[in-house]
Enzyme design. Structure first.
Site, short mmCIF file in Angstrom:
data_model
loop_
_atom_site.label_atom_id
_atom_site.label_comp_id
_atom_site.label_asym_id
_atom_site.label_seq_id
_atom_site.Cartn_x
_atom_site.Cartn_y
_atom_site.Cartn_z
N LYS A 181 9.54 -3.57 0.39
CA LYS A 181 8.70 -2.65 1.16
C LYS A 181 8.36 -3.24 2.52
O LYS A 181 8.32 -2.51 3.53
CB LYS A 181 7.43 -2.33 0.38
CG LYS A 181 6.49 -1.35 1.12
CD LYS A 181 7.15 -0.01 1.42
CE LYS A 181 6.27 0.90 2.28
NZ LYS A 181 5.12 1.45 1.57
N LYS A 231 -1.55 -2.89 9.08
CA LYS A 231 -1.73 -3.74 7.90
C LYS A 231 -0.38 -4.19 7.34
O LYS A 231 -0.18 -5.36 7.00
CB LYS A 231 -2.52 -2.95 6.85
CG LYS A 231 -2.81 -3.69 5.55
CD LYS A 231 -1.79 -3.41 4.45
CE LYS A 231 -1.83 -1.96 4.01
NZ LYS A 231 -0.89 -1.70 2.88
#
Length: 295
Positions: free
Chosen positions: A175, A243
Site C-alpha cells: 500500500k 499521512k
C-alpha cells in the site's frame, strides 16, 4: 444446507468504511458496526446493519472484526486496552485491519493478536470512495496464507482485485508503494493539465488521446472530472495522503532505500496541506501547480 455467513464487526464507518460495510450487508453478511458519529450508525441501521454502543460490544460475538480507520493511533486505540478488540473478541476470530498504517504497526498488531488467540491480516485497499461504493477495490493482504484463504470470500465482496502479498506487514508495504505511485501520477496529471491549458490545447481532446496511450492510467480516468471541473470534493483527502507519504518515507528508511521521487512527493503533498488544502481531494495537487505557474 448452506453454512451461515460469518458475523462481521465493522469498526470505522467513514468515507470508505460505510460503503464497504453496506456491500457486505447486501451480500448477506450480518454486520454490527461501531463508530463515533451517531449519523453514521443510523446510516448503517438503514442498510440493515446493527449499531453497537462500543468497540467491545461490536467485537464480542463476531467471527470477523474489520477495522477501517484513519491512522495508526486510531487502530492501536481500538485494538488495545480492556475495552479494545483484543480483550473482547472471541479466541479464533479473524481480525482484519483494512486501514492504511505503517508495516511495523501491522506486524505488531499481528503479534499482539496471536497472543490473544486471534488470526490477523493487514489488508489495506486502493480505489478510493468510488471503488468502495462499487465493490471494485484492490485488496492487498499480508498474513498467513491459510488466514488469507479464510478471508478471501469477504474480500471478494469488497474488491475486484484481491491479492495475498506475503506475511503480516506485506500488505501495508504494498500500500505504501501504491500511495507513492498515486501521488506521482496525480502530480504528473496536474502538471500536464496546466501545461495543456496554458498552451491553448483542447483539454478534453488531449486527455482522451493521452488516456488511450501509454500515458493512460487509473489516476487519469478516475480524477479527470476533478481536474476538468476543479471539483475537489474529497474522495481521498490530502491530509490522509500526507499521512501515507510519511509511511512511504518511514518504510524506505527502514528498507535502506532512497526514493528521490518519493521525497519530492512527500514535500509537495505537505506543501498543499500547509497551504490549507488538507481537507480537499488529493487531485487538488493541481492547485499547487497553478500557484507556481507563470501568470
Amino acid at each position: 444446507m448452506t453454512a451461515p455467513l460469518p458475523r462481521v464487526a465493522w469498526i470505522g464507518l467513514g468515507v470508505m468504511g460505510s460503503p464497504m460495510a453496506e456491500n457486505l450487508l447486501r451480500a448477506g453478511y450480518p454486520v454490527t458496526g461501531y463508530t463515533l458519529e451517531q449519523h453514521k450508525l443510523d446510516r448503517l441501521a438503514e442498510h440493515g446493519g446493527t449499531p453497537a454502543r462500543s468497540v467491545a460490544e461490536a467485537a464480542r460475538h463476531a467471527d470477523v472484526v474489520v477495522t477501517m480507520l484513519p491512522a495508526d493511533a486510531d487502530v492501536e486505540s481500538v485494538a488495545h486496552g480492556p475495552a479494545g478488540i483484543l480483550a473482547n473478541a472471541r479466541p479464533g476470530a479473524l481480525l482484519i485491519d483494512m486501514s492504511t498504517v505503517a508495516p511495523r504497526t501491522a506486524t505488531a498488531l499481528a503479534a499482539a493478536g496471536a497472543g490473544h488467540g486471534l488470526r490477523v491480516l493487514d489488508a489495506p485497499v486502493s480505489g478510493g470512495e468510488s471503488g468502495a461504493v462499487e465493490g471494485s477495490l484492490s485488496v492487498m493482504a499480508g498474513g498467513p496464507p491459510e488466514v488469507f484463504a479464510a478471508a478471501r470470500p469477504l474480500f471478494e465482496v469488497l474488491g475486484g482485485t484481491v491479492v495475498h502479498c506475503g506475511p503480516n506487514g506485506a500488505g501495508q508495504t504494498v500500500k505504501a508503494a501504491n500511495q507513492l505511485i498515486v501521488a506521482a501520477g496525480l502530480q504528473a496529471c496536474a502538471e500536464a493539465v496546466v501545461l495543456l491549458e496554458r498552451s491553448g490545447v483542447d483539454l478534453d481532446a488531449a486527455l482522451d488521446v493521452l488516456n488511450g496511450g501509454l500515458a493512460g492510467s487509473a489516476v487519469l480516468t478516475r480524477k479527470r472530472h476533478n481536474f476538468l471541473g476543479r471539483d475537489f470534493t474529497p474522495g481521498f483527502r490530502i491530509d490522509l495522503h500526507h499521512k501515507d507519504m510519511g509511511i512511504v518515507t518511514d518504510a524506505a528508511r527502514e528498507a535502506g532505500v532512497a526514493l528521490p521521487l518519493g521525497a519530492l512527493m512527500a514535500r509537495l503533498v505537505a506543501e498543499a496541506r500547509d497551504r490549507g488544502d488538507g481537507g480537499l481531494d488529493h487531485s487538488a495537487l493541481l492547485r499547487g501547480v497553478e500557484r507556481t505557474a507563470a501568470p
